[in-house]
Design an enzyme around this catalytic site. Structure first.
Site, PDB file in Angstrom:
ATOM      1  N   GLU A 263       0.788  -1.165   0.018  1.00 31.17           N
ATOM      2  CA  GLU A 263      -0.096  -0.124  -0.015  1.00 31.17           C
ATOM      3  C   GLU A 263       0.728   1.134  -0.096  1.00 31.17           C
ATOM      4  O   GLU A 263       1.557   1.431   1.048  1.00 31.17           O
ATOM      5  CB  GLU A 263      -0.933  -0.001   1.450  1.00 31.17           C
ATOM      6  CG  GLU A 263      -1.978  -1.139   1.409  1.00 31.17           C
ATOM      7  CD  GLU A 263      -2.913  -1.309   0.040  1.00 31.17           C
ATOM      8  OE1 GLU A 263      -2.846  -0.185  -0.773  1.00 31.17           O
ATOM      9  OE2 GLU A 263      -3.324  -2.343  -0.367  1.00 31.17           O
ATOM     10  N   CYS A 297      -2.245   8.677   2.762  1.00 25.17           N
ATOM     11  CA  CYS A 297      -2.025   8.437   1.581  1.00 25.17           C
ATOM     12  C   CYS A 297      -3.139   8.617   0.576  1.00 25.17           C
ATOM     13  O   CYS A 297      -3.210   8.707  -0.707  1.00 25.17           O
ATOM     14  CB  CYS A 297      -1.801   6.900   1.475  1.00 25.17           C
ATOM     15  SG  CYS A 297      -2.931   5.687   2.188  1.00 25.17           S
TER      16      CYS A 297
END
Ligand code: UN1
Length: 534
Positions: A263, A297
């Site tokens: 990720e 993110c």
């Protein structure tokens, strides 16, 4: 875990140990974590693990995993259920500690602990499913089944911006599926990690199913952990962090024929079409860009707006951003708090010049907040905290570096486009593909965006951030390797499918060969072709 009292009035320092095979290890070498709210506040002292300790943790994890996989899944899930209860009970102190240690606003810290609670609740019940399938066989007296089997020992490496939620996305399903975990937490939140680990211990997790090895800086515990993949001591690595590190981990896993979960970063677009509800779009754009000081993110990097609404959107955004309340994250009314560390602040400082060099225009000049440069609604300690004001760049085009590179700070770009085709092209115009958002009231535009956006996650009339804990989370391109976390989808990351044939015919039956042909279709005469006659 121990605490050490500092000077009178100052909060205590948490002394953290590694947790290896169920035992606390006193460190020989340590590193310090200071609060970004106040650099004088020494929050945690944590171990600098040696390569030997990391190796030992992996070996102990191997032994523990074999026994843990034999515990029936609904019983494994009971530990997860107890973890959820403990997280609920300790939500406030854990959130407060996370805010002190890594600086996220208390409101958001509570939200991120809640995300871990949601994850625990989901996987507690998943322990009673973990479904396989029964599949019809092509042969009589034969049954086919599929089972999910654990992958083995999982190395987990996490970032500091969601120090409870993101580790829980990985560790909870990994453990539920019968794996063991060696976790290297972020050096920005080692104390929060230790408190989270303590809840696992109190939930009754057997020794060695989770081990924790701390470390700080390049070439430390994180690297030692990845190296264990080449030594055959890890079966998987699950990583949240930068694209550059994710690429390296992907290479190590690839040469060992293992599937990592990666990720990575994002440069997430938020599109505002001409028909959008501008009130809603301004709220969403501000929160996506400046919430958590841009350190998610999923934070918005590029606001891509139709030229028909760009002037008004710009005016409103700049006006509202100028009034954002920045400062002490313990203040419930704060919009955003400090940078998590100086490295993020320095990258964001450098990004300002890159934007100017590329020809972008500073509509709101975000610079570090120090004594004497405080912005309007600043409430923190400018001398001791790591703060920055909101930055907005206008006249940005997608070819500029600031439109392409993730910044991880309170900054956003305004990119003007003409119509939905250009908007979608710009939204897909970076190598990343994590989250995305569109503001429109037009159903056809919503449908086109869903179908044509390259990101793994899309919001319609909501923020680029704020994914819920039971939907697949993850990205494409530079944002990850297309694995997904959360919900039922993450089960594929922590299990392997096994196929089982059970043959009760009492004689050898051959698949594909011992078939009874029930067809009475008239077959074409292929003899000429088969025999080679014309
Ligand atoms: C991250 O920044 O790594 O969707 C995770 C969100 C949060 C998780 C972000 N639920 O913004």
């Amino acid at each position: 875990m121990q605490t050490q009292t500092q000077a009178a009035g100052a909060p205590a320092t948490l002394l953290v140990s590694n947790w290896i095979g169920g035992e606390e290890r006193r460190p020989s070498k340590t590193f310090e974590r200071r609060s970004p709210v106040n650099r004088d506040d020494l929050v945690t002292i944590a171990p600098m693990s040696t390569a030997e300790e990391v190796r030992e943790a992996c070996e102990k994890a191997r032994a523990a995993q074999k026994a843990w996989a034999r515990v029936p899944a609904p019983q494994r899930a009971q530990v997860i259920g107890r973890l959820g209860h403990l997280l609920t009970r300790e939500k406030e102190p854990l959130s407060r500690f996370a805010t002190r240690e890594m600086g996220k606003p208390i409101r958001e810290a509570r939200g991120s602990v809640q995300e871990a609670i949601d994850t625990a609740e989901f996987f507690q019940s998943e322990g009673r499913r973990l479904y396989g399938q029964t599949v019809p066989s092509e042969l009589p007296h034969k049954e086919l089944f599929t089972y999910r089997r654990p992958v083995g020992v999982v190395g987990v490496i996490t970032a500091g911006n969601f120090p409870v939620a993101v580790p829980s996305w990985k560790i909870v399903p990994a453990v539920l599926c019968g794996n063991s975990v060696v976790w290297k937490p972020s050096d920005d939140a080692p104390g929060t990690a230790a408190l989270f680990a303590d809840l696992w211990r109190r939930a009754g997790l057997p020794a060695g199913v989770i081990s924790i090895v701390h470390g700080a800086g390049a070439g430390s515990a994180g690297q030692y952990l990845v190296e264990q993949m080449d030594h055959g001591l890890l079966d998987k690595i699950s990583f949240t962090g930068s694209t550059a590190v994710g690429r390296k981990i992907g290479e190590v896993c690839g040469r060992n024929l293992k599937r990592p979960s990666l990720e990575l970063g994002g440069k997430n677009p938020l599109v505002v079409l001409a028909d959008a509800n501008l009130d809603l779009a301004v709220d969403g754009a501000l929160w996506s860009s400046f919430g958590t000081a841009g350190q998610r993110c999923t934070s918005c990097g590029n606001i891509i707006a139709d030229k028909r609404v760009m002037p008004e959107l710009t005016a409103r955004l700049v006006e509202r951003a100028r009034k954002l309340a920045v400062g002490d994250p313990n203040d419930e009314s704060i919009d955003y708090g400090p940078f998590i560390n100086e490295r993020f602040r320095d990258n964001w400082v450098a990004q300002r010049q890159v934007g100017l060099d590329d020809g972008a225009k500073l509509l709101l000049d975000g610079v570090p907040i120090t004594n004497g440069t405080e912005i309007d609604k600043f409430s923190g300690d400018a001398a001791r905290g790591i703060y920055g004001g909101p930055r907005i760049f206008g006249s940005v085009t997608m070819s500029m570096r600031i439109a392409q590179v993730e910044c991880f700070g309170p900054t956003v770009n305004l990119v003007e486009v003409d119509g939905i085709d250009a908007a979608i092209e710009a939204a897909n115009g970076t190598p990343y593909g994590l989250s995305s958002a569109i503001y429109t009231n037009d159903a056809a535009s919503m449908l086109r965006f869903k179908e044509e956006i390259g990101a793994g996650m899309s919001s319609i009339n909501n923020s680029t951030t704020g994914a819920e804990a039971h939907l697949p989370f993850g990205g494409n391109g530079w944002s990850g390797n297309e694995t997904r976390e959360s919900g039922i989808w993450v089960l594929d990351a922590y299990t392997r499918w096994q196929s089982v044939n059970v043959d009760l015919a009492g004689k050898l039956q051959l698949a594909q060969i011992d078939l009874v042909d029930h067809a009475d279709l008239e077959a074409p005469d292929w003899s000429a072709i088969v025999d080679g006659k014309t």
